[in-house]
Design a protein around this motif. Structure first.
Motif, PDB file in Angstrom:
ATOM      1  N   PHE A 207       0.848  -1.199   0.000  1.00  0.00           N
ATOM      2  CA  PHE A 207       0.000   0.000   0.000  1.00  0.00           C
ATOM      3  C   PHE A 207       0.882   1.247   0.000  1.00  0.00           C
ATOM      4  O   PHE A 207       1.228   1.777   1.053  1.00  0.00           O
ATOM      5  CB  PHE A 207      -0.930  -0.008   1.210  1.00  0.00           C
ATOM      6  CG  PHE A 207      -1.790  -1.233   1.304  1.00  0.00           C
ATOM      7  CD1 PHE A 207      -2.846  -1.429   0.434  1.00  0.00           C
ATOM      8  CD2 PHE A 207      -1.520  -2.212   2.249  1.00  0.00           C
ATOM      9  CE1 PHE A 207      -3.635  -2.571   0.502  1.00  0.00           C
ATOM     10  CE2 PHE A 207      -2.308  -3.347   2.334  1.00  0.00           C
ATOM     11  CZ  PHE A 207      -3.363  -3.529   1.459  1.00  0.00           C
ATOM     12  N   LYS A 208       1.243   1.695  -1.195  1.00  0.00           N
ATOM     13  CA  LYS A 208       2.114   2.860  -1.328  1.00  0.00           C
ATOM     14  C   LYS A 208       1.311   4.095  -1.713  1.00  0.00           C
ATOM     15  O   LYS A 208       0.281   3.997  -2.375  1.00  0.00           O
ATOM     16  CB  LYS A 208       3.182   2.602  -2.387  1.00  0.00           C
ATOM     17  CG  LYS A 208       4.184   1.516  -2.013  1.00  0.00           C
ATOM     18  CD  LYS A 208       5.212   1.325  -3.105  1.00  0.00           C
ATOM     19  CE  LYS A 208       6.213   0.258  -2.708  1.00  0.00           C
ATOM     20  NZ  LYS A 208       7.202   0.005  -3.773  1.00  0.00           N
ATOM     21  N   GLU A 209       1.813   5.244  -1.293  1.00  0.00           N
ATOM     22  CA  GLU A 209       1.254   6.528  -1.690  1.00  0.00           C
ATOM     23  C   GLU A 209       2.349   7.332  -2.384  1.00  0.00           C
ATOM     24  O   GLU A 209       3.539   7.131  -2.149  1.00  0.00           O
ATOM     25  CB  GLU A 209       0.722   7.305  -0.476  1.00  0.00           C
ATOM     26  CG  GLU A 209      -0.402   6.604   0.280  1.00  0.00           C
ATOM     27  CD  GLU A 209      -1.713   6.590  -0.491  1.00  0.00           C
ATOM     28  OE1 GLU A 209      -1.796   7.279  -1.536  1.00  0.00           O
ATOM     29  OE2 GLU A 209      -2.647   5.904  -0.045  1.00  0.00           O
ATOM     30  N   LYS A 210       1.930   8.269  -3.218  1.00  0.00           N
ATOM     31  CA  LYS A 210       2.885   9.024  -4.028  1.00  0.00           C
ATOM     32  C   LYS A 210       2.432  10.476  -4.148  1.00  0.00           C
ATOM     33  O   LYS A 210       1.267  10.753  -4.408  1.00  0.00           O
ATOM     34  CB  LYS A 210       2.994   8.382  -5.410  1.00  0.00           C
ATOM     35  CG  LYS A 210       3.869   9.113  -6.413  1.00  0.00           C
ATOM     36  CD  LYS A 210       3.896   8.349  -7.720  1.00  0.00           C
ATOM     37  CE  LYS A 210       4.666   9.071  -8.814  1.00  0.00           C
ATOM     38  NZ  LYS A 210       4.001  10.273  -9.289  1.00  0.00           N
ATOM     39  N   THR A 211       3.362  11.389  -3.941  1.00  0.00           N
ATOM     40  CA  THR A 211       3.061  12.811  -4.086  1.00  0.00           C
ATOM     41  C   THR A 211       3.072  13.183  -5.570  1.00  0.00           C
ATOM     42  O   THR A 211       3.422  12.387  -6.435  1.00  0.00           O
ATOM     43  CB  THR A 211       4.099  13.679  -3.357  1.00  0.00           C
ATOM     44  OG1 THR A 211       5.353  13.575  -4.036  1.00  0.00           O
ATOM     45  CG2 THR A 211       4.257  13.260  -1.900  1.00  0.00           C
ATOM     46  N   SER A 212       2.719  14.424  -5.836  1.00  0.00           N
ATOM     47  CA  SER A 212       2.849  14.952  -7.195  1.00  0.00           C
ATOM     48  C   SER A 212       4.325  15.215  -7.495  1.00  0.00           C
ATOM     49  O   SER A 212       5.175  15.221  -6.595  1.00  0.00           O
ATOM     50  CB  SER A 212       2.051  16.251  -7.330  1.00  0.00           C
ATOM     51  OG  SER A 212       2.511  17.210  -6.379  1.00  0.00           O
TER      52      SER A 212
END
Length: 418
Positions: A207-212
């Motif tokens: 479960f990864k998140e990524k910024t702009s």
């Protein structure tokens, strides 16, 4: 068969973009037994015994993984496998024989499990598919971290005793709210201009998140907020990686940082400055130059029982959505490749026909062969380009096409060490 049936579905869950299938073509653990070098009882409490086992194995397995990519299939053999880790075993006791109703097995995170191996292509070369070795290494590392490394565990009921093992299973413990504020003095990876940084953050690799992406900036500001689920505050960490987006080749990692959740206060907003490193593994750190500082704000909220159950359902839905997306991607890619291959084959046939109509038989035959070869190459390139467009990123290249996306999902973010 038990290992194959258990592991192959997990491999499919962690299969990276660019690889359409991961299955065992051969799986034998060989004849060399593992060694138990020590056993320590960690806790004795009512109904449970917890022990740590020092485990070492330098086996002679015959493991061949059939790797299907968007352009070819290649059997990969795991050679010189060496394993050293500490296994945590929890026995759930009961009054009925065999007096053990369930066993919990996991690998301790500290010291970090050591699993060394050499990848060898059977009947070919890994260099024929650049990036494939890194993809497999990353898949193995993510699988171990996310499935087997404590607090993640395998629960095995024993003895046919009907027992509730829900208390032994991993459950969400709390929510970590992370605001990625800014970075300062990042290392520039560009020959012309400046890096285009973005941040990938996760507790579990699944479960990864990524910024702009902030273009052309070595001190970017994001102020973007994300929510992550933690299962064990005492042992888990928040991992943050800063990458430089590259539209023509594989994104380069600018730095990485780790924040132990156990250091965080409950229900308190904290602003933290993290020094970026080249690698979390100190044995791999070659470049000791300053890589900059990443500033974040964090808030840890422990779940109530109702919130934990709700978070568990959200995780299950996310997993199902992930599987569904992969299946749809595979279907679209297959159809696109088939259409591209058919078009290239028709071009090949046309070229061959023109050559066959040449006045000079010898020359015409020769041109025909060349034309056929060009058509065959075109067919391969057509399938290759279309497959890459859908995958978004493969063998270190981003390809723009009818199926490509300007912004990749977090699941396609590279996590390999440089």
């Amino acid at each position: 068969m038990v290992i194959r049936d258990s592991v192959e579905p997990i491999l499919d869950d962690y299969r990276p973009p660019g690889i359409s299938s991961l299955k065992f073509s051969k799986l034998s653990l060989g004849t060399v037994p593992p060694k138990i070098e020590g056993i320590r009882i960690q806790s004795l409490k009512k109904g449970q015994i917890t022990m740590d086992v020092d485990f070492r194995w330098g086996g002679d397995p015959n493991i061949v993984l059939a790797v299907d990519t968007l352009v070819a299939s290649l059997p990969i053999q795991f050679k010189n496998l060496q394993v050293y880790t500490i296994i945590r075993v929890v026995f759930q006791l009961c009054e009925e024989i065999p007096c053990i109703s369930a066993v919990v097995v996991a690998l301790l995170a500290e010291p970090k499990p050591r699993i060394d191996y050499i990848l060898k292509a059977v009947g070919g070369s890994l260099t024929a598919m650049p990036g494939l070795s890194d993809m497999i290494d990353d898949t193995v590392a993510s699988l171990i971290t996310d499935m087997l490394q404590w607090p993640h565990r395998i629960v095995v009921p024993l003895g046919g005793v009907d027992v509730d093992v829900s208390d032994l299973e991993l459950k969400p413990h709390g929510r970590l709210t992370v605001t990625v504020v800014r970075a300062e003095s990042l290392k520039n990876k560009e020959l012309i201009g400046k890096s285009d940084p973005y941040v990938v953050l996760y507790i579990r690799p699944m479960f990864k998140e990524k910024t702009s992406v902030i273009d052309d900036n070595l001190s970017p500001e994001w102020n973007e907020t994300f929510s992550l689920i933690a299962e064990d505050k005492e042992t888990q960490h928040l991992i943050l990686q800063v990458f430089d987006e590259d539209k023509l080749k594989q994104d380069k990692r600018l730095g990485i940082a780790k924040l132990p959740l156990n250091d965080l206060e409950i229900e308190a907003v904290q602003e933290i400055n993290l020094q970026l490193l080249s690698s979390l593994d100190t044995t791999k750190v070659k470049d000791k130059k300053d890589r900059g500082v990443l500033t974040i704000k964090v808030l840890y909220h422990p779940f109530t029982k109702a919130e934990a159950n709700e978070a568990l359902e959200v995780e299950k839905k996310a997993m199902e959505e992930r599987r569904k997306t992969k299946e749809e991607t595979a279907a679209v890619t297959g159809a696109a490749d088939a259409a591209s291959g058919m078009a290239s084959t028709m071009t090949s046939a046309a070229v061959t026909g023109v050559a066959a109509g040449a006045t000079v038989a010898g020359a015409g035959s020769g041109v025909g062969l060349v034309g056929t070869g060009i058509g065959a190459v075109g067919s391969g390139i057509g399938a290759f380009g279309t497959g890459l467009s859908k995958a978004g990123k493969f063998v270190g290249r981003t390809v723009t096409g009818p199926f490509s996306s300007a912004r990749r999902s977090a699941s396609s973010v590279p996590t390999i060490d440089e």
